[in-house]
Enzyme design. Structure first.
Site, PDB file in Angstrom:
ATOM      1  N   LYS A  89      24.602  -5.304  14.279  1.00 17.23           N
ATOM      2  CA  LYS A  89      24.866  -6.584  14.658  1.00 17.23           C
ATOM      3  C   LYS A  89      24.391  -7.002  16.197  1.00 17.23           C
ATOM      4  O   LYS A  89      24.386  -8.093  16.581  1.00 17.23           O
ATOM      5  CB  LYS A  89      26.676  -6.872  14.557  1.00 17.23           C
ATOM      6  CG  LYS A  89      26.950  -6.957  13.121  1.00 17.23           C
ATOM      7  CD  LYS A  89      28.243  -7.574  13.044  1.00 17.23           C
ATOM      8  CE  LYS A  89      28.421  -7.647  11.487  1.00 17.23           C
ATOM      9  NZ  LYS A  89      29.747  -8.430  11.213  1.00 17.23           N
ATOM     10  N   LYS A 141      23.853  -7.757  -2.216  1.00 14.08           N
ATOM     11  CA  LYS A 141      25.078  -8.104  -2.278  1.00 14.08           C
ATOM     12  C   LYS A 141      25.431  -9.416  -2.298  1.00 14.08           C
ATOM     13  O   LYS A 141      24.832 -10.292  -1.336  1.00 14.08           O
ATOM     14  CB  LYS A 141      26.104  -7.264  -1.378  1.00 14.08           C
ATOM     15  CG  LYS A 141      26.624  -5.956  -1.891  1.00 14.08           C
ATOM     16  CD  LYS A 141      27.489  -5.342  -0.948  1.00 14.08           C
ATOM     17  CE  LYS A 141      28.473  -6.023   0.009  1.00 14.08           C
ATOM     18  NZ  LYS A 141      29.522  -5.232   0.818  1.00 14.08           N
ATOM     19  N   LYS A 169      29.122 -13.894   2.011  1.00 16.83           N
ATOM     20  CA  LYS A 169      29.657 -15.303   2.370  1.00 16.83           C
ATOM     21  C   LYS A 169      28.819 -16.007   3.370  1.00 16.83           C
ATOM     22  O   LYS A 169      29.046 -17.087   3.707  1.00 16.83           O
ATOM     23  CB  LYS A 169      31.169 -15.112   2.730  1.00 16.83           C
ATOM     24  CG  LYS A 169      31.378 -14.382   4.076  1.00 16.83           C
ATOM     25  CD  LYS A 169      32.619 -14.075   4.241  1.00 16.83           C
ATOM     26  CE  LYS A 169      33.287 -12.974   5.339  1.00 16.83           C
ATOM     27  NZ  LYS A 169      34.515 -12.810   5.233  1.00 16.83           N
TER      28      LYS A 169
HETATM   29  P1  AMP Z   1      33.281  -9.351   3.878  1.00 15.45           P
HETATM   30  O1  AMP Z   1      33.476 -10.555   3.482  1.00 15.45           O
HETATM   31  O2  AMP Z   1      32.123  -8.508   4.204  1.00 15.45           O
HETATM   32  O3  AMP Z   1      34.277  -9.150   5.468  1.00 15.45           O
HETATM   33  O4  AMP Z   1      34.318  -8.308   2.920  1.00 15.45           O
HETATM   34  C1  AMP Z   1      35.571  -8.254   2.731  1.00 15.45           C
HETATM   35  C2  AMP Z   1      35.792  -7.534   1.725  1.00 15.45           C
HETATM   36  O5  AMP Z   1      35.253  -7.780   0.487  1.00 15.45           O
HETATM   37  C3  AMP Z   1      35.576  -5.888   1.826  1.00 15.45           C
HETATM   38  O6  AMP Z   1      36.367  -5.209   1.613  1.00 15.45           O
HETATM   39  C4  AMP Z   1      34.103  -5.988   0.999  1.00 15.45           C
HETATM   40  O7  AMP Z   1      34.116  -4.689   0.634  1.00 15.45           O
HETATM   41  C5  AMP Z   1      34.336  -6.867  -0.181  1.00 15.45           C
HETATM   42  N1  AMP Z   1      33.242  -7.534  -0.586  1.00 15.45           N
HETATM   43  C6  AMP Z   1      32.427  -8.380   0.205  1.00 15.45           C
HETATM   44  N2  AMP Z   1      31.429  -8.547  -0.820  1.00 15.45           N
HETATM   45  C7  AMP Z   1      31.398  -8.266  -1.737  1.00 15.45           C
HETATM   46  C8  AMP Z   1      30.467  -7.800  -3.088  1.00 15.45           C
HETATM   47  N3  AMP Z   1      29.322  -8.605  -2.972  1.00 15.45           N
HETATM   48  N4  AMP Z   1      30.987  -7.019  -4.024  1.00 15.45           N
HETATM   49  C9  AMP Z   1      32.093  -6.518  -3.813  1.00 15.45           C
HETATM   50  N5  AMP Z   1      32.847  -6.368  -2.791  1.00 15.45           N
HETATM   51  C10 AMP Z   1      32.628  -7.214  -1.735  1.00 15.45           C
END
Ligand code: AMP
Ligand code: TRP
Length: 330
Positions: free
Chosen positions: A111, A195, A198
């Site tokens: 980051k 993946k 958001k």
């Molecule tokens: P983040 O949005 O990266 O802060 O992730 C929040 C939670 O959602 C974490 O536990 C990630 O592992 C899960 N997560 C985020 N994107 C995905 C995805 N595309 N598939 C599965 N799990 C996800």
């Protein structure tokens, strides 16, 4: 009873990957363990945030968590900055962590590389995360694989603190990571080898939990597949088709291979995938709309959550202060 703690950052809208990969297991877990779920607004501050946006995202995320089924009478749901013990313990843990240890964190390296402004908070972020976890005598932390290194640090800091200051009795419980091995990994609908996230760079490939269902259907029907026609679960050779099958499998609990046997063409597969996702999201969106209509209700839930959280966090912090030799506050 096992204590579970997890946190999620209020940056960007909640997408289908968050729901299938994390939030649905939080909902399940709340009935099996004493669960604390935290909207980590202070973690969001490690990169510049627009104040109006941050406030809106934080409340939206709390309401989405309620809408997906976190029950505030069963689990403890709260906003990180409402419990000031987090920042106080974070400082103590920053003084427990070594500079070199924090510098090795791969998320910090990723980051900060090429960033115009790197805040000191981005560097010490893992100490705040360790504080989140250790304040609640947490046994288990459900997190994605990308958080493994941060969890390892939280364990090291707990062990080091206990060893230095514990004088025979442990101040902190040493937490375990619970990293899902088979959990759904939802891929981007337009770029199925990466993946779903958001981040706003692939709007057509991302399905948001609060998105209009007509738009959800359209995106799934336009999902990238391949030039063959055979429906087969093979993430290497057929990432697009396999992603749709994985999404369906995560929703229904069936195996993706089994689902694949029912289709000979992509059109019907996409139509059914779209229907399943819309049926999953519809009740969540309805509950979200009800929560939106009653902002006072959400505020009351979050105030109660913070109070419950504080009742656990304050004694843990007091133990740490005492062990360190800080003079009691009164
Ligand atoms: P983040 O949005 O990266 O802060 O992730 C929040 C939670 O959602 C974490 O536990 C990630 O592992 C899960 N997560 C985020 N994107 C995905 C995805 N595309 N598939 C599965 N799990 C996800
Ligand atoms: N750092 C985590 C993430 O980016 C969010 C988080 C903050 C967290 N504090 C936590 C996760 C404590 C688990 C436990 O996803």
């Amino acid at each position: 009873m096992t204590r579970v703690f997890s946190g999620i950052k209020p940056t960007g809208a909640v997408q289908l990957g968050n729901l299938l990969g994390a939030l649905r297991s939080w909902v399940r877990e709340q009935h099996e363990a004493d669960s604390f779920y935290c909207v980590v607004d202070l973690h969001a501050l490690t990169v510049p945030q627009d104040p109006t946006e941050l406030r809106a995202r934080t409340l939206e995320l709390a309401q989405v968590l309620l809408a997906v089924g976190i029950d505030p009478d069963v689990a403890t749901l709260f906003i990180q900055s409402h419990v000031p013990e987090h920042t106080e313990l974070a400082w103590i843990l920053e003084c427990t962590a070594a500079f070199g240890e924090l510098r090795r964190m791969t998320q910090f390296k990723d980051k900060s590389e090429g960033a115009e402004f790197v805040s000191a908070g981005l560097f010490t972020y893992p100490a705040l995360m360790a504080a989140d976890i250790l304040l609640y005598d947490t046994d288990r932390v459900p997190v994605g694989d990308d958080q493994r290194q941060h969890l390892e640090l939280a364990r090291d800091l707990a062990i080091r603190f206990n060893h230095r200051y514990g004088a025979g009795t442990d101040v902190f419980v040493v937490p375990e990571a619970a990293i899902p091995t088979v959990g759904a990994r939802v891929m981007d609908l337009q770029h199925p080898t990466r993946k779903m996230s958001k981040s706003e760079d692939s709007p057509q490939g991302t399905i948001l939990v609060l998105e209009d269902l007509t738009s959800v259907e359209r995106k799934i029907k336009r999902a990238v597949t391949d030039t063959e026609t055979e429906v087969r679960f093979d993430p290497e050779a057929k990432p697009g088709v396999s992603n749709l099958l994985s999404i369906m499998a995560a929703i229904t609990g069936e195996e993706p291979e089994t689902i694949a046997t029912r289709y000979t063409r992509y059109g019907p597969l996409k139509a059914d995938a779209a229907e399943l996702v819309c049926e999953l999201l519809r009740p969540i969106q309805q509950r979200y709309a009800e929560l939106l209509a009653d902002p006072g209700g959400t505020a009351a839930i979050l105030a109660k959550g913070a109070e419950k959280a504080r009742a656990v966090a304050a004694p843990t912090l007091a133990r740490a202060r005492e062990a360190l030799g800080l003079v009691p506050r009164s």
